[in-house]
Write an enzyme that holds these catalytic residues in place. Structure first.
Site, PDB file in Angstrom:
ATOM      1  N   ASP A 199      39.151  31.344 -21.099  1.00  0.00           N
ATOM      2  CA  ASP A 199      39.006  31.866 -19.741  1.00  0.00           C
ATOM      3  C   ASP A 199      40.397  31.898 -19.122  1.00  0.00           C
ATOM      4  O   ASP A 199      40.859  30.913 -18.549  1.00  0.00           O
ATOM      5  CB  ASP A 199      38.044  30.973 -18.942  1.00  0.00           C
ATOM      6  CG  ASP A 199      37.627  31.616 -17.626  1.00  0.00           C
ATOM      7  OD1 ASP A 199      38.157  32.696 -17.297  1.00  0.00           O
ATOM      8  OD2 ASP A 199      36.779  31.032 -16.929  1.00  0.00           O
ATOM      9  N   ASP A 222      41.464  37.184 -15.605  1.00  0.00           N
ATOM     10  CA  ASP A 222      40.239  36.386 -15.479  1.00  0.00           C
ATOM     11  C   ASP A 222      39.032  37.296 -15.479  1.00  0.00           C
ATOM     12  O   ASP A 222      38.624  37.772 -14.428  1.00  0.00           O
ATOM     13  CB  ASP A 222      40.325  35.563 -14.186  1.00  0.00           C
ATOM     14  CG  ASP A 222      39.151  34.632 -13.990  1.00  0.00           C
ATOM     15  OD1 ASP A 222      38.326  34.501 -14.902  1.00  0.00           O
ATOM     16  OD2 ASP A 222      39.057  34.040 -12.895  1.00  0.00           O
ATOM     17  N   HIS A 272      34.110  35.187 -20.749  1.00  0.00           N
ATOM     18  CA  HIS A 272      33.295  35.990 -19.832  1.00  0.00           C
ATOM     19  C   HIS A 272      33.929  37.344 -19.545  1.00  0.00           C
ATOM     20  O   HIS A 272      35.123  37.537 -19.692  1.00  0.00           O
ATOM     21  CB  HIS A 272      32.959  35.214 -18.559  1.00  0.00           C
ATOM     22  CG  HIS A 272      34.067  35.031 -17.556  1.00  0.00           C
ATOM     23  ND1 HIS A 272      34.346  35.946 -16.568  1.00  0.00           N
ATOM     24  CD2 HIS A 272      34.949  34.023 -17.380  1.00  0.00           C
ATOM     25  CE1 HIS A 272      35.332  35.497 -15.814  1.00  0.00           C
ATOM     26  NE2 HIS A 272      35.730  34.339 -16.283  1.00  0.00           N
ATOM     27  N   GLU A 289      29.701  34.710 -14.998  1.00  0.00           N
ATOM     28  CA  GLU A 289      30.415  33.431 -14.981  1.00  0.00           C
ATOM     29  C   GLU A 289      30.944  33.132 -13.594  1.00  0.00           C
ATOM     30  O   GLU A 289      30.928  32.000 -13.122  1.00  0.00           O
ATOM     31  CB  GLU A 289      31.561  33.465 -16.013  1.00  0.00           C
ATOM     32  CG  GLU A 289      32.209  32.110 -16.272  1.00  0.00           C
ATOM     33  CD  GLU A 289      33.344  31.771 -15.331  1.00  0.00           C
ATOM     34  OE1 GLU A 289      33.828  30.634 -15.368  1.00  0.00           O
ATOM     35  OE2 GLU A 289      33.754  32.636 -14.520  1.00  0.00           O
ATOM     36  N   GLU A 290      31.402  34.187 -12.907  1.00  0.00           N
ATOM     37  CA  GLU A 290      32.059  33.974 -11.614  1.00  0.00           C
ATOM     38  C   GLU A 290      31.114  33.451 -10.541  1.00  0.00           C
ATOM     39  O   GLU A 290      31.533  32.777  -9.621  1.00  0.00           O
ATOM     40  CB  GLU A 290      32.743  35.258 -11.148  1.00  0.00           C
ATOM     41  CG  GLU A 290      33.921  35.691 -12.040  1.00  0.00           C
ATOM     42  CD  GLU A 290      35.091  34.721 -12.018  1.00  0.00           C
ATOM     43  OE1 GLU A 290      35.011  33.685 -11.326  1.00  0.00           O
ATOM     44  OE2 GLU A 290      36.094  35.003 -12.702  1.00  0.00           O
ATOM     45  N   HIS A 314      41.286  35.762  -8.600  1.00  0.00           N
ATOM     46  CA  HIS A 314      40.147  36.366  -7.894  1.00  0.00           C
ATOM     47  C   HIS A 314      40.562  37.381  -6.823  1.00  0.00           C
ATOM     48  O   HIS A 314      39.888  37.534  -5.795  1.00  0.00           O
ATOM     49  CB  HIS A 314      39.251  35.284  -7.296  1.00  0.00           C
ATOM     50  CG  HIS A 314      38.580  34.449  -8.352  1.00  0.00           C
ATOM     51  ND1 HIS A 314      37.764  33.394  -8.058  1.00  0.00           N
ATOM     52  CD2 HIS A 314      38.602  34.516  -9.708  1.00  0.00           C
ATOM     53  CE1 HIS A 314      37.301  32.844  -9.182  1.00  0.00           C
ATOM     54  NE2 HIS A 314      37.817  33.514 -10.199  1.00  0.00           N
TER      55      HIS A 314
HETATM   56 ZN   LIG Z   1      37.148  33.104 -15.391  1.00  0.00          ZN
END
Ligand SMILES: [Zn+2]
Length: 702
Positions: A432, A367, A357, A404-405, A516
């Protein structure tokens, strides 16, 4: 979205240290004369040459320059930054001579308009809801503040109760200690379960709002130096993330099971299973959580609940009050997948997927730009080989997913749109978080051997050994492969459509500290994660080789013997669990165990047939064998879906209903019998499983 293996790796890190001192065993490089599994001797030579040419192309320097550019701007799904990233990726793919296609889906997304968290007792204090910008971080104004995707808006004030990880057992312990959460705001730490489970459980216990914070014991200063001096989470680091109920369904919550095309039918948000049971929830840093926790009254928590802040944690309530004001915007917005098809010369209808992603909560170097950049390097390698006249036999599809998140949106909407074509999909390979020193994998048991074989074909940076040797050394002589659960783009392919899948990742110590957070940026990656980007390059080679083997194999290297044996073990465990929890066997699975053994024998016979066909170059047999090998995983689906969550169809694996990420084996049987205490449903699903095991046996019978 999440890399559950990084938790597993954190747990083994302590033992890995002592293993480093072990004498290095000579790297067992496969000799040129040994055929690659799944290839005839002649095709093996051809494939090795193909792999050698391909492996020379990915480089650390290329990975580094891609990351410096792509991570220069935040790219939350559906935003301008995301669109800029789409254009960069498309331009890059075109420069290789490839023909990327943008596929647009229209998905339901949330966006924070106002986030305010104020401590109102014992003193009044406004708490921070965004990190401090670093001088090198551009477009910082586009990094969103604290946000849990799909959280309802709300303006609430109340007393605070500390609820540890917010799992069912944590709320049970609060109740046992006489602590009521009713009408309170639950303060919950990240970790141990998917974050969407936390508000669900808090709401069940009567809470009216949730704050989820990152405790320093889990990914902050207790673990090591914090950003920007080190990789771990600093006092202001926030873990954003979706609370979509992904254990019920992934993808756009308004189109469960069908694709979010422009004019698609949509259900009302209030009817969406994946948005069920949520209450206003927002993440905060431990810097923000500290005054709230410190002022809490009530009994001291048990020692497993004590986090890393330097005072005694208490349950509450009393002492602390908080005012939470969340205004989230909800709208249907376009998201963009980027798809490159490299048509196969012999079986263009059979597709081998490599996916990663592109969207991120902030900059997302790790990420998942790591995966996106590796995907680009694989594309670059294949494009150069195409120019030299090398074509894969089956079609290779490179997929750069969006959304995706928020809950695996881009890959799910794509898969739901192409469900018929996916019946002929050979494999889905996912990345990922794929740029660090510690390798980890999850796969269907059918592909364990494929994962292992690929790791033997790649050198691991700075070790002079194959990844296989390093991986084994890091794991006490074993090659642990997880089973597929929840949390990334493999889900629709594997869990709904039965495409055999694998997830390949590589993290580094401290990776969970950037999760994140705006600190997951080029600075983090180039200082701590992978300064030379050589792990990125190695992961590009690894996934590229795995894909090329599936694309070119004479006989696909899917192994159902270990799959069947493992399934028999799960069935026996299920029986033992009934004895333990219920004192008797209520759902008899003995005929399923017998059937799993028959399946194993059929797989063994098929493997013998495949080995002979490869040895004799019996090309007429290959096609028949491959059709069987591709079908067997699909036989394990049930069209009815799992009880209470029809989106999920795989009967052997699903995300745990109370964990969200961690894998539940035999989900229908466990959920129906132990969670729902619904014996008739459990018995009905035993029947469906039995039919599936019979079908898989029939399929593999040569
Ligand atoms: Zn991810």
């Amino acid at each position: 979205m999440f890399r559950p293996r990084s938790l597993a790796l954190a747990a083994v890190a302590a033992t890995t240290v002592s293993l480093v001192a072990a004498p290095a065993t000579a790297s067992a490089q496969p000799s040129e004369s040994t055929p690659i599994p799944g290839f005839t001797a002649a095709h093996s030579k051809w494939q090795r040459q193909y792999e050698r040419l391909f492996s020379a192309i990915p480089s650390g320097a290329k990975g580094r320059s891609l990351d410096a550019e792509l991570a220069s701007e935040p790219a939350l799904a559906g935003t301008t930054g995301d669109w800029h990233r789409v254009q960069r990726v498309v331009r890059e793919l075109r420069s290789y001579g490839l023909k990327p296609e943008i596929k647009t889906y229209y998905t339901y997304l949330s966006h924070p308009k106002r986030v305010s968290v104020t401590m109102t007792a014992p003193t009044r204090q406004s708490l921070p809801v965004k990190e401090k910008p670093q001088p090198w971080q551009k477009h910082f104004e586009d990094v969103i503040p604290s946000h849990n995707g799909y959280s309802p808006s709300g303006n609430i004030e109340g007393e605070v109760v500390y609820a540890n990880y917010g799992r069912p057992e944590d709320f049970a312990l609060l109740a046992k200690n006489g602590v009521s959460v009713k009408g309170k705001i639950a303060l919950i730490r990240y970790g141990a379960a998917f974050r969407g489970i936390k508000p669900r459980e808090a709401a069940k216990a009567g809470a009216k709002g949730v704050l989820i914070y990152s405790d320093p014991k889990d990914d902050g200063f207790i673990r090591g130096k914090v950003y920007p001096e080190g990789p771990w989470r600093a006092a202001d680091g926030i873990q954003r993330g979706s609370i979509e109920q992904i254990q019920l369904a992934v993808g756009d919550p308004l189109t469960p099971g069908w694709s979010s095309t422009k004019h698609a039918k949509r259900i009302k948000p209030s009817e969406a299973p994946a948005l069920r049971g949520l209450i206003p929830t927002t993440p905060i840093s431990y810097g923000a959580a500290e005054p709230l926790l410190k002022a809490l009254k009530g009994d001291q928590v048990p020692k497993e609940w004590q986090g890393g802040l330097p005072f005694t944690y208490r349950f509450g309530p009393g002492g602390t009050k908080v005012h939470l004001d969340l205004k989230n915007d909800f709208s249907i917005k376009p998201i963009w997948d980027i798809i490159v098809r490299i048509p196969g010369s012999e079986r263009p209808d059979q597709e081998v997927f490599l996916g990663a992603h592109r969207d991120a909560w902030a900059y997302g170097s790790d990420d998942d730009l790591s995966g996106t950049e590796n995907l680009l390097q694989v594309g670059r390698g294949l494009a150069q080989l195409l120019k030299k006249g090398w074509h894969p036999k089956r079609t290779v599809v490179l997929a750069n997913w969006d959304g995706e998140e928020y809950g695996i949106l881009g890959s799910t909407e794509y898969a739901e749109q192409r469900d018929k074509e996916l019946r002929k999909a050979v494999t889905y390979v996912n990345m990922d978080g794929a740029g660090g020193s510690e390798f980890g994998a999850a796969a269907t048991p059918a592909l364990d051997q494929t994962v292992i074989d690929a790791t033997k074909a790649v050198q691991w940076p700075g070790t002079g050994s194959s990844l296989y040797d390093v991986w084994k050394k890091q794991n006490d002589g074993t090659t642990p492969i997880d089973r597929i659960g929840g949390g990334s783009d493999f889900q629709p392919f594997f869990e709904r459509y039965g495409v055999p899948a694998m997830d390949m990742g590589a993290s580094s110590p401290g990776s969970s500290g950037n999760y994140h957070c705006s600190c997951d940026d080029f600075y983090w990656m180039s200082h701590f994660g992978d300064p030379t980007f050589e792990y990125h390059a190695a992961m590009s080679r690894l996934t590229g080789i795995a894909v090329l083997r599936m694309a070119n194999a004479d006989v696909l290297t899917m192994r159902y013997q270990p799959y069947a044996a493992e399934t028999a073990t799960y069935l026996n465990d299920f029986t033992a669990q009934q004895q333990k929890q219920l004192g008797k066997v209520v759902v008899d699975v003995s005929r399923d165990v017998t059937q799993a053994k028959a399946w194993q024998q059929a797989a063994q016979a098929l493997q013998a047939r495949a080995d002979a066909a490869l040895q004799h170059g019996d090309t007429a047999a290959f096609r028949r064998l491959n059709d069987k090998l591709m079908q067997a995983e699909r036989d394990l689906l049930t069209r009815l879906g799992l009880p209470g969550r029809p989106w999920y169809r795989h009967q052997i694996y699903a995300p745990g209903i109370d964990t969200g990420y961690a894998t539940q084996r035999l989900p229908a049987l466990y959920d129906a019998l132990f969670a729902d205490k619904d014996v008739p449903t459990a018995k009905a699903y035993e029947g469906h499983l039995y039919d599936s095991l019979k079908a898989a046996t029939r399929t593999l019978t040569p």
